[in-house]
Design an enzyme around this catalytic site. Structure first.
Site, PDB file in Angstrom:
ATOM      1  N   ASN A 323      36.445  52.594  33.945  1.00 45.80           N
ATOM      2  CA  ASN A 323      35.431  51.996  33.067  1.00 45.80           C
ATOM      3  C   ASN A 323      34.228  52.931  32.923  1.00 45.80           C
ATOM      4  O   ASN A 323      33.073  52.560  33.184  1.00 45.80           O
ATOM      5  CB  ASN A 323      34.988  50.640  33.618  1.00 45.80           C
ATOM      6  CG  ASN A 323      34.522  49.702  32.516  1.00 45.80           C
ATOM      7  OD1 ASN A 323      34.363  50.107  31.361  1.00 45.80           O
ATOM      8  ND2 ASN A 323      34.274  48.453  32.861  1.00 45.80           N
ATOM      9  N   HIS A 354      29.536  41.146  33.919  1.00 45.85           N
ATOM     10  CA  HIS A 354      30.894  40.606  33.984  1.00 45.85           C
ATOM     11  C   HIS A 354      30.905  39.088  33.881  1.00 45.85           C
ATOM     12  O   HIS A 354      31.835  38.510  33.314  1.00 45.85           O
ATOM     13  CB  HIS A 354      31.581  41.030  35.287  1.00 45.85           C
ATOM     14  CG  HIS A 354      32.089  42.429  35.284  1.00 45.85           C
ATOM     15  ND1 HIS A 354      31.295  43.514  35.601  1.00 45.85           N
ATOM     16  CD2 HIS A 354      33.314  42.944  34.991  1.00 45.85           C
ATOM     17  CE1 HIS A 354      32.003  44.633  35.505  1.00 45.85           C
ATOM     18  NE2 HIS A 354      33.232  44.318  35.143  1.00 45.85           N
TER      19      HIS A 354
END
Length: 452
Positions: A323, A354
């Site tokens: 990521n 998140h």
């Protein structure tokens, strides 16, 4: 549209939301090729290229999320008004507060409507938009409110000297190659891609508009390979929550099963991110100069390096190759700008980005602790294994295995989401990874200071 979704769902066995995602991603390829061939910077103006990206991106969002696209427009619209109305020295704070607040409410809504679920909805694009709009706000702040001498080299390159126009802004937010699964990228890089500035090579020559075709093919094959593994080896976490299954299965089997499930979960991310990178390259986006051998590099917006992620000999290397776009965003928006405790603030922002499931916070707290311990141990132990190539190879293999075990234990918490499921995980393994790391951290001697 409904007939196509139903047909893809029947053939692939995917849920309808994932079928819509797959249809859009496959549609990206002919659209990206059209964009690079017919809508070249020399043949059409930048306005047409901006508009094409915007219209197709909005169409994808409507196809996947229906009227939820209005929420995305609300989010981006208010952020744009803040960019226009706020003082330059406060704009990055105002946009950050709104974007994180809107995204947080979206996460809470998702938890309320689909607790412990993985249905694809507007929160995915909202997370991508949050990264883009806060990055843009920081770039505007750097370009309008700070002196050039106060900027780092990276901040100076990415600084934006004026607020983008409406079409430019929304095109950047809804770029069709990245709105569904990323990757994120900076406005300056996107502007260079649209206007054709990135066509120029360092040697003065102009690269081909189809230079991204070969990288696209290679990445497409890689993406298909990873998603194929998830069909060949169907997986889910549910057996682990069966008390009888855990009680009757050997510990080595349960551990191996969870490691395999974690790997196959990562394969889904590899597929989505690499496919998006391939589409971006086909459209002409992602060129990053040439290497020492004169070969073109197409990794400017690459979001993951699977071989480095799976075979890293340290936790830091593993994290650095996973990521990548989000890691760069966290560094540029939070770590480099936080007035106090930048490391902790960065982990907190990462967890908030998140969502609010307990598993997210368990994951990032665990990774922070594991990384801290591994750094201390590495400084003490590694020098003893550098005496010969064989010893170094043994050390690298051992640390690669340990890194994968630790990162899997941390990341599985993110996948399990809820407190109840994570409690079963900790109870089964008795918290051993954390206990072992705590013992190592406490009793591991401090590394000797280097002498001049």
């Amino acid at each position: 549209g409904l007939e196509i979704v139903a047909r893809v769902t029947e053939l692939s066995g995917l849920a309808p939301d994932r079928s819509r995602f797959l249809i859009c991603m496959m549609s990206c390829f002919p659209l990206a090729l059209t964009f690079s061939l017919i809508l070249q910077p020399k043949l059409v103006g930048s306005y047409v290229r901006y508009l094409f990206q915007l219209v197709v991106g909005l169409a994808f969002c409507y196809f996947c999320f229906k009227l939820q696209v209005l929420l995305l427009l609300l989010d981006t619209g208010i952020c744009y008004l803040l960019l226009l109305a706020c003082p330059a020295n406060k704009v990055h704070i105002a946009v950050f507060v709104w974007a994180i607040g809107f995204m947080s409410v979206s996460h809470i809504y998702r938890m309320y409507t689909d607790y412990n679920g993985y249905t694809l909805d507007f929160t995915g694009p909202t997370m991508i938009i949050t990264m883009k709009v806060t990055s843009l706000a920081c770039s505007v702040y750097d370009g309008l409110a700070r002196k050039k001498d106060d900027l780092s080299e990276d901040q100076g390159k990415l600084a934006v000297r004026s607020v983008p126009g409406v079409v430019q802004y929304f095109s950047y937010m809804f770029c069709f190659t990245s709105i569904l699964s990323g990757p994120t990228f900076n406005f300056v890089d996107y502007e260079d891609f649209i206007t054709g500035k990135d066509l120029a090579r360092a040697d003065g020559k102009e690269r081909s508009v189809l230079g991204g075709v070969i990288p696209c093919i290679l990445k497409f094959v890689t993406a298909v390979f990873f998603i194929s593994l998830t069909f060949v080896l169907p997986y889910n976490y549910e057996p682990f929550f069966d008390d009888e299954w855990r009680a009757t299965s050997p510990s080595w089997y349960v551990t191996g099963y969870l490691l395999l499930v974690c790997f196959l979960t990562r394969c889904n991310y590899y597929f989505a991110w690499i496919l998006a990178d391939a589409v971006s390259n086909l459209s002409g986006f992602g060129y990053n100069g040439v290497d020492s051998n004169g070969r073109e590099q197409w990794n400017k917006i690459t979001n993951v390096y699977p071989h480095k992620t799976e075979c890293s000999s340290s936790l830091k290397l593993l994290i650095d190759n996973w990521n990548v776009g989000t890691a760069n965003w966290l560094r540029r928006v939070c770590y480099e700008r936080s007035p106090y405790s930048p490391t902790n603030m960065t982990y907190l922002l990462s967890a908030t980005w998140h969502g609010f499931y307990p598993g997210y916070y368990g994951c990032f707290l665990s990774m922070s602790f594991f990384l801290l311990t591994s750094r201390k141990l590495r400084r003490v132990v590694r020098p003893h294994f550098l005496s010969s190539p064989g010893m170094k190879m043994f050390y690298d293999v051992l640390t690669t295995i340990c890194s994968l075990i630790l990162i899997n234990f941390a990341s599985i918490q993110l996948c399990l989401l809820s407190f109840e499921r994570n409690y079963i995980l900790y109870r089964y393994f008795l918290g051993l990874p954390h206990i072992i790391c705590a013992v190592i951290y406490i009793f591991c001697p401090k590394p000797k200071a280097k002498t001049q």
